[in-house]
Scaffold this motif. Structure first.
Motif, PDB file in Angstrom:
ATOM      1  N   UNK A  80       1.030  -1.266   0.078  1.00 50.26           N
ATOM      2  CA  UNK A  80       0.038  -0.058  -0.056  1.00 50.26           C
ATOM      3  C   UNK A  80       0.998   1.324  -0.077  1.00 50.26           C
ATOM      4  N   UNK A  81       1.017   1.756  -1.126  1.00 49.82           N
ATOM      5  CA  UNK A  81       2.116   2.961  -1.361  1.00 49.82           C
ATOM      6  C   UNK A  81       1.686   4.204  -0.468  1.00 49.82           C
ATOM      7  N   UNK A  82       0.566   4.428  -0.439  1.00 52.50           N
ATOM      8  CA  UNK A  82       0.428   5.977   0.283  1.00 52.50           C
ATOM      9  C   UNK A  82      -0.633   5.977   1.356  1.00 52.50           C
ATOM     10  N   UNK A  83      -1.256   4.682   1.503  1.00 47.20           N
ATOM     11  CA  UNK A  83      -2.023   4.752   2.652  1.00 47.20           C
ATOM     12  C   UNK A  83      -1.693   3.930   4.075  1.00 47.20           C
ATOM     13  N   UNK A  84      -2.008   4.479   5.001  1.00 44.64           N
ATOM     14  CA  UNK A  84      -1.519   3.762   6.216  1.00 44.64           C
ATOM     15  C   UNK A  84      -2.808   3.615   6.953  1.00 44.64           C
ATOM     16  N   UNK A  85      -4.228   4.289   6.555  1.00 43.67           N
ATOM     17  CA  UNK A  85      -5.254   4.141   6.966  1.00 43.67           C
ATOM     18  C   UNK A  85      -6.163   3.179   6.238  1.00 43.67           C
ATOM     19  N   UNK A 133       1.619  -0.276  12.472  1.00 41.72           N
ATOM     20  CA  UNK A 133       1.408   0.947  12.315  1.00 41.72           C
ATOM     21  C   UNK A 133       0.057   1.415  11.685  1.00 41.72           C
ATOM     22  N   UNK A 134      -0.374   0.439  10.938  1.00 41.67           N
ATOM     23  CA  UNK A 134      -1.531   0.609   9.976  1.00 41.67           C
ATOM     24  C   UNK A 134      -2.637   0.762  11.014  1.00 41.67           C
ATOM     25  N   UNK A 135      -3.762   1.472  10.374  1.00 39.78           N
ATOM     26  CA  UNK A 135      -4.865   1.763  11.258  1.00 39.78           C
ATOM     27  C   UNK A 135      -6.056   1.220  10.184  1.00 39.78           C
ATOM     28  N   UNK A 136      -7.097   0.450  10.664  1.00 37.49           N
ATOM     29  CA  UNK A 136      -8.184  -0.095  10.019  1.00 37.49           C
ATOM     30  C   UNK A 136      -9.480   0.258  10.797  1.00 37.49           C
ATOM     31  N   UNK A 177       9.835  -0.160  10.647  1.00 37.85           N
ATOM     32  CA  UNK A 177       9.134  -0.319  11.963  1.00 37.85           C
ATOM     33  C   UNK A 177       7.949   0.528  12.505  1.00 37.85           C
ATOM     34  N   UNK A 178       7.325  -0.116  13.367  1.00 35.55           N
ATOM     35  CA  UNK A 178       6.185   0.695  13.627  1.00 35.55           C
ATOM     36  C   UNK A 178       6.794   1.781  14.880  1.00 35.55           C
ATOM     37  N   UNK A 179       6.703   2.915  14.535  1.00 39.15           N
ATOM     38  CA  UNK A 179       7.262   3.959  15.368  1.00 39.15           C
ATOM     39  C   UNK A 179       6.025   4.246  16.863  1.00 39.15           C
ATOM     40  N   UNK A 180       5.005   3.799  16.514  1.00 36.75           N
ATOM     41  CA  UNK A 180       3.829   3.984  17.684  1.00 36.75           C
ATOM     42  C   UNK A 180       3.836   2.760  18.204  1.00 36.75           C
ATOM     43  N   UNK A 181       2.470   2.399  18.819  1.00 34.39           N
ATOM     44  CA  UNK A 181       2.086   1.331  19.768  1.00 34.39           C
ATOM     45  C   UNK A 181       1.419   0.655  19.009  1.00 34.39           C
ATOM     46  N   UNK A 182       0.730   1.192  17.925  1.00 37.63           N
ATOM     47  CA  UNK A 182      -0.365   0.545  17.062  1.00 37.63           C
ATOM     48  C   UNK A 182      -1.812   0.978  17.563  1.00 37.63           C
ATOM     49  N   UNK A 183      -2.629   1.239  16.703  1.00 41.47           N
ATOM     50  CA  UNK A 183      -4.095   1.492  16.992  1.00 41.47           C
ATOM     51  C   UNK A 183      -5.151   0.507  16.592  1.00 41.47           C
ATOM     52  N   UNK A 184      -5.966   0.095  17.712  1.00 41.50           N
ATOM     53  CA  UNK A 184      -6.937  -0.640  17.488  1.00 41.50           C
ATOM     54  C   UNK A 184      -7.948  -0.325  16.291  1.00 41.50           C
TER      55      UNK A 184
END
Length: 221
Positions: A25-30, A63-66, A197-204
């Motif tokens: 997914x090139x530009x999306x992380x949400x 680090x993805x959000x869904x 790497x995931x720089x955050x803690x992840x988001x549910x």
């Protein structure tokens, strides 16, 4: 080879000639997702719970959000989830009971399909765990976590401990109890090879309460 498994062959995700990395997914992380239908013999609430938990697992390590947008009008989801039998308008027909359990497609396709001819379950009670161990039903949580890995661009891992292992082998602990398969460091390393790497803690993953552009870059499980 006769054991239940991911429908994806062990051919790896293709390399994008522009980036030198597997398709991603090139530009999306949400990312948004939605159910196209549900399995008729399993409670819809448990199906949505299993899928949401699977997305949450990947969110923590990537680090993805869904967000679940099932039933929200005028929203086109990035990932479409459904249960289908035999041939169903994609390149990979299902084969009936046993054999291939599900398949997902590499980015940015977004199709995630489960075999409707399989019995599915969720490990939330002693009875359901016993049924899973005896292969009376298949673990939707484990299989969907695996398939979402493909949807994000992750290949198979040739290690039976990894969630991205191609085969499905429910395992008891030393007391004979069903073990819920979890993400491993191998799975984490694999996705971070693609996205860093995931720089955050992840988001549910977010979405409504739990209630009663295809490219030819395939990866099925």
């Amino acid at each position: 080879m006769l054991a239940p498994r991911c429908g994806m062959s062990d051919v790896q995700n293709e390399i994008d000639s522009d980036t030198g990395l597997p398709y991603q997914w090139e530009k999306k992380r949400h990312l948004t997702y939605a159910f196209e239908n549900y399995h008729p013999s399993m409670e819809e609430s448990k199906q949505r719970l299993a899928i949401r938990e699977s997305f949450n697992r990947w969110s923590i390590v990537s680090g993805f959000k869904f967000r679940d947008v099932t039933g929200i009008k005028d929203v086109i989801p990035d990932i479409r989830i459904g249960f289908f039998s035999k041939c169903h308008n994609d390149p990979d027909c299902f084969d009936g009971h046993l054999g291939v359990l599900a398949h997902g497609y590499y980015p940015e396709d977004g199709e995630l399909h489960f075999d409707k001819d399989e019995p599915w379950g969720y490990p939330d009670t002693t009875k359901s765990k016993n049924d899973l161990l005896e292969k009376k039903v298949f673990d939707l949580l484990e299989v969907s976590t695996h398939e979402i890995g493909h949807v994000l661009g992750v290949d198979h891992i040739p290690n039976a401990r990894a969630i991205m292992f191609a085969g499905y082998f429910p395992t008891p602990d030393i007391n004979g109890n069903y073990i819920i398969k979890k993400m491993t460091d191998l799975d984490k390393e694999k996705i971070q090879e693609i996205y860093g790497p995931n720089v955050g803690t992840g988001v549910a993953s977010r979405g409504p309460p739990i209630l009663p552009n295809r490219q030819n870059n395939t990866a099925s499980s």
